[in-house]
Design a protein around this motif. Structure first.
Motif, PDB file in Angstrom:
ATOM      1  N   ILE A 190       0.836  -1.197   0.000  1.00 59.05           N
ATOM      2  CA  ILE A 190       0.000   0.000   0.000  1.00 59.05           C
ATOM      3  C   ILE A 190       0.875   1.253   0.000  1.00 59.05           C
ATOM      4  O   ILE A 190       0.579   2.227  -0.696  1.00 59.05           O
ATOM      5  CB  ILE A 190      -0.986  -0.034   1.184  1.00 59.05           C
ATOM      6  N   GLU A 191       1.962   1.219   0.736  1.00 60.68           N
ATOM      7  CA  GLU A 191       2.904   2.345   0.742  1.00 60.68           C
ATOM      8  C   GLU A 191       3.376   2.669  -0.670  1.00 60.68           C
ATOM      9  O   GLU A 191       3.540   3.842  -1.045  1.00 60.68           O
ATOM     10  CB  GLU A 191       4.100   2.013   1.636  1.00 60.68           C
ATOM     11  N   SER A 192       3.582   1.638  -1.471  1.00 61.41           N
ATOM     12  CA  SER A 192       4.101   1.844  -2.825  1.00 61.41           C
ATOM     13  C   SER A 192       3.134   2.620  -3.718  1.00 61.41           C
ATOM     14  O   SER A 192       3.548   3.166  -4.744  1.00 61.41           O
ATOM     15  CB  SER A 192       4.468   0.508  -3.474  1.00 61.41           C
ATOM     16  N   ILE A 193       1.878   2.695  -3.338  1.00 64.56           N
ATOM     17  CA  ILE A 193       0.921   3.512  -4.106  1.00 64.56           C
ATOM     18  C   ILE A 193       1.436   4.948  -4.186  1.00 64.56           C
ATOM     19  O   ILE A 193       1.356   5.588  -5.229  1.00 64.56           O
ATOM     20  CB  ILE A 193      -0.482   3.482  -3.447  1.00 64.56           C
ATOM     21  N   VAL A 194       2.006   5.422  -3.077  1.00 68.33           N
ATOM     22  CA  VAL A 194       2.502   6.793  -2.997  1.00 68.33           C
ATOM     23  C   VAL A 194       3.969   6.881  -3.409  1.00 68.33           C
ATOM     24  O   VAL A 194       4.359   7.803  -4.118  1.00 68.33           O
ATOM     25  CB  VAL A 194       2.322   7.353  -1.566  1.00 68.33           C
ATOM     26  N   THR A 195       4.780   5.923  -2.982  1.00 68.82           N
ATOM     27  CA  THR A 195       6.234   6.067  -3.138  1.00 68.82           C
ATOM     28  C   THR A 195       6.760   5.636  -4.502  1.00 68.82           C
ATOM     29  O   THR A 195       7.569   6.340  -5.101  1.00 68.82           O
ATOM     30  CB  THR A 195       6.980   5.306  -2.032  1.00 68.82           C
ATOM     31  N   THR A 196       6.332   4.483  -4.993  1.00 68.42           N
ATOM     32  CA  THR A 196       6.901   3.968  -6.250  1.00 68.42           C
ATOM     33  C   THR A 196       5.852   3.716  -7.326  1.00 68.42           C
ATOM     34  O   THR A 196       6.214   3.404  -8.466  1.00 68.42           O
ATOM     35  CB  THR A 196       7.654   2.640  -6.015  1.00 68.42           C
ATOM     36  N   GLU A 197       4.596   3.789  -6.950  1.00 67.95           N
ATOM     37  CA  GLU A 197       3.474   3.504  -7.852  1.00 67.95           C
ATOM     38  C   GLU A 197       3.509   2.079  -8.400  1.00 67.95           C
ATOM     39  O   GLU A 197       2.958   1.784  -9.454  1.00 67.95           O
ATOM     40  CB  GLU A 197       3.397   4.539  -8.976  1.00 67.95           C
ATOM     41  N   GLU A 198       4.172   1.180  -7.649  1.00 71.69           N
ATOM     42  CA  GLU A 198       4.195  -0.235  -8.029  1.00 71.69           C
ATOM     43  C   GLU A 198       2.788  -0.827  -7.956  1.00 71.69           C
ATOM     44  O   GLU A 198       2.438  -1.719  -8.718  1.00 71.69           O
ATOM     45  CB  GLU A 198       5.140  -0.996  -7.093  1.00 71.69           C
ATOM     46  N   SER A 252      -1.559   0.156  -7.223  1.00 69.11           N
ATOM     47  CA  SER A 252      -2.559   1.228  -7.285  1.00 69.11           C
ATOM     48  C   SER A 252      -3.665   0.896  -6.294  1.00 69.11           C
ATOM     49  O   SER A 252      -3.813  -0.265  -5.883  1.00 69.11           O
ATOM     50  CB  SER A 252      -3.126   1.360  -8.697  1.00 69.11           C
ATOM     51  N   PRO A 253      -4.451   1.897  -5.900  1.00 69.51           N
ATOM     52  CA  PRO A 253      -5.532   1.626  -4.944  1.00 69.51           C
ATOM     53  C   PRO A 253      -6.476   0.519  -5.425  1.00 69.51           C
ATOM     54  O   PRO A 253      -7.018  -0.237  -4.612  1.00 69.51           O
ATOM     55  CB  PRO A 253      -6.267   2.964  -4.840  1.00 69.51           C
ATOM     56  N   GLU A 254      -6.647   0.413  -6.728  1.00 64.15           N
ATOM     57  CA  GLU A 254      -7.572  -0.582  -7.281  1.00 64.15           C
ATOM     58  C   GLU A 254      -7.135  -2.026  -7.029  1.00 64.15           C
ATOM     59  O   GLU A 254      -7.902  -2.949  -7.290  1.00 64.15           O
ATOM     60  CB  GLU A 254      -7.762  -0.353  -8.788  1.00 64.15           C
ATOM     61  N   ASP A 255      -5.916  -2.211  -6.515  1.00 61.25           N
ATOM     62  CA  ASP A 255      -5.468  -3.565  -6.177  1.00 61.25           C
ATOM     63  C   ASP A 255      -6.197  -4.117  -4.949  1.00 61.25           C
ATOM     64  O   ASP A 255      -6.079  -5.299  -4.644  1.00 61.25           O
ATOM     65  CB  ASP A 255      -3.955  -3.589  -5.922  1.00 61.25           C
ATOM     66  N   TRP A 256      -6.928  -3.259  -4.235  1.00 63.57           N
ATOM     67  CA  TRP A 256      -7.690  -3.628  -3.049  1.00 63.57           C
ATOM     68  C   TRP A 256      -9.078  -3.004  -3.126  1.00 63.57           C
ATOM     69  O   TRP A 256      -9.306  -2.075  -3.887  1.00 63.57           O
ATOM     70  CB  TRP A 256      -7.017  -3.095  -1.771  1.00 63.57           C
ATOM     71  N   THR A 257      -9.973  -3.488  -2.284  1.00 64.72           N
ATOM     72  CA  THR A 257     -11.232  -2.781  -2.077  1.00 64.72           C
ATOM     73  C   THR A 257     -10.899  -1.596  -1.196  1.00 64.72           C
ATOM     74  O   THR A 257     -10.261  -1.762  -0.152  1.00 64.72           O
ATOM     75  CB  THR A 257     -12.266  -3.700  -1.391  1.00 64.72           C
ATOM     76  N   TYR A 258     -11.310  -0.392  -1.612  1.00 68.46           N
ATOM     77  CA  TYR A 258     -10.926   0.794  -0.857  1.00 68.46           C
ATOM     78  C   TYR A 258     -12.019   1.858  -0.902  1.00 68.46           C
ATOM     79  O   TYR A 258     -12.926   1.802  -1.729  1.00 68.46           O
ATOM     80  CB  TYR A 258      -9.610   1.374  -1.387  1.00 68.46           C
ATOM     81  N   ILE A 259     -11.883   2.815   0.003  1.00 68.03           N
ATOM     82  CA  ILE A 259     -12.739   3.996   0.028  1.00 68.03           C
ATOM     83  C   ILE A 259     -11.852   5.184   0.364  1.00 68.03           C
ATOM     84  O   ILE A 259     -10.950   5.079   1.202  1.00 68.03           O
ATOM     85  CB  ILE A 259     -13.904   3.856   1.040  1.00 68.03           C
ATOM     86  N   GLU A 260     -12.100   6.282  -0.303  1.00 67.00           N
ATOM     87  CA  GLU A 260     -11.306   7.495  -0.113  1.00 67.00           C
ATOM     88  C   GLU A 260     -12.232   8.606   0.373  1.00 67.00           C
ATOM     89  O   GLU A 260     -13.356   8.733  -0.126  1.00 67.00           O
ATOM     90  CB  GLU A 260     -10.675   7.873  -1.461  1.00 67.00           C
ATOM     91  N   PHE A 261     -11.756   9.395   1.343  1.00 69.01           N
ATOM     92  CA  PHE A 261     -12.600  10.461   1.882  1.00 69.01           C
ATOM     93  C   PHE A 261     -11.740  11.602   2.416  1.00 69.01           C
ATOM     94  O   PHE A 261     -10.600  11.385   2.828  1.00 69.01           O
ATOM     95  CB  PHE A 261     -13.547   9.914   2.957  1.00 69.01           C
TER      96      PHE A 261
END
Length: 143
Positions: free
Chosen positions: A17-25, A27-36
């Motif tokens: 999950i950290e890599s979403i921000v740091t390396t973009e390895e 993406s959020p779509e790799d999991w079920t997620y909610i953003e707010f």
């Protein structure tokens, strides 16, 4: 504006999950997620409203950070199971009243009650999904 993203994920997935921000390895779509658009203090206000307490500073909604990267402006922590369980128990009929109680505990200049009702409905649905899957929830907060 700070954005918080919750993921239905295991603790051993924190680095991915950290890599979403740091390396973009990943993406959020790799999991079920909610953003707010909420910060921890606003979630603590929701927790207080759920418990019928006025003091919003009594208890965090997250456990100690699994990852804290000041240089990248991110924190990943597990959301407390008790908070997820409490959200999952909220009935659709109780959302408007709870959203109003939540709004009373927050700085109203940032969020209107109608916006909080929409956010709360999403969080309740997400929490029900996490509970049904018997999964933990990890929070990614960027600052």
């Amino acid at each position: 504006m700070q954005i918080t993203t919750w993921f239905i994920a295991r603790e051993d997935e924190a680095e991915a999950i950290e890599s979403i921000v740091t390396t973009e390895e990943h993406s959020p779509e790799d999991w079920t997620y909610i953003e707010f658009p909420l910060i921890e203090m606003e979630l603590m206000a929701l927790s207080a409203a759920l418990q019928g307490k006025e003091d919003i500073t009594s208890e965090s909604t997250s456990e100690d950070p699994l990852i804290f990267r000041d240089e990248d402006g991110l924190i990943i922590a597990r959301v407390k199971d008790s908070f997820i369980q409490a959200l999952a128990r909220v009935t659709d009929e109780n959302v408007p009243g709870l959203a109003n109680a939540w709004a009373e505990r927050m700085d109203r200049e940032h969020h209107e009650p109608e916006e909080l009702r929409e956010i709360l409905s999403g969080l309740v649905t997400f929490a029900r999904d996490a509970v049904a899957r018997r999964s933990s929830v990890l929070s990614l907060a960027t600052f």
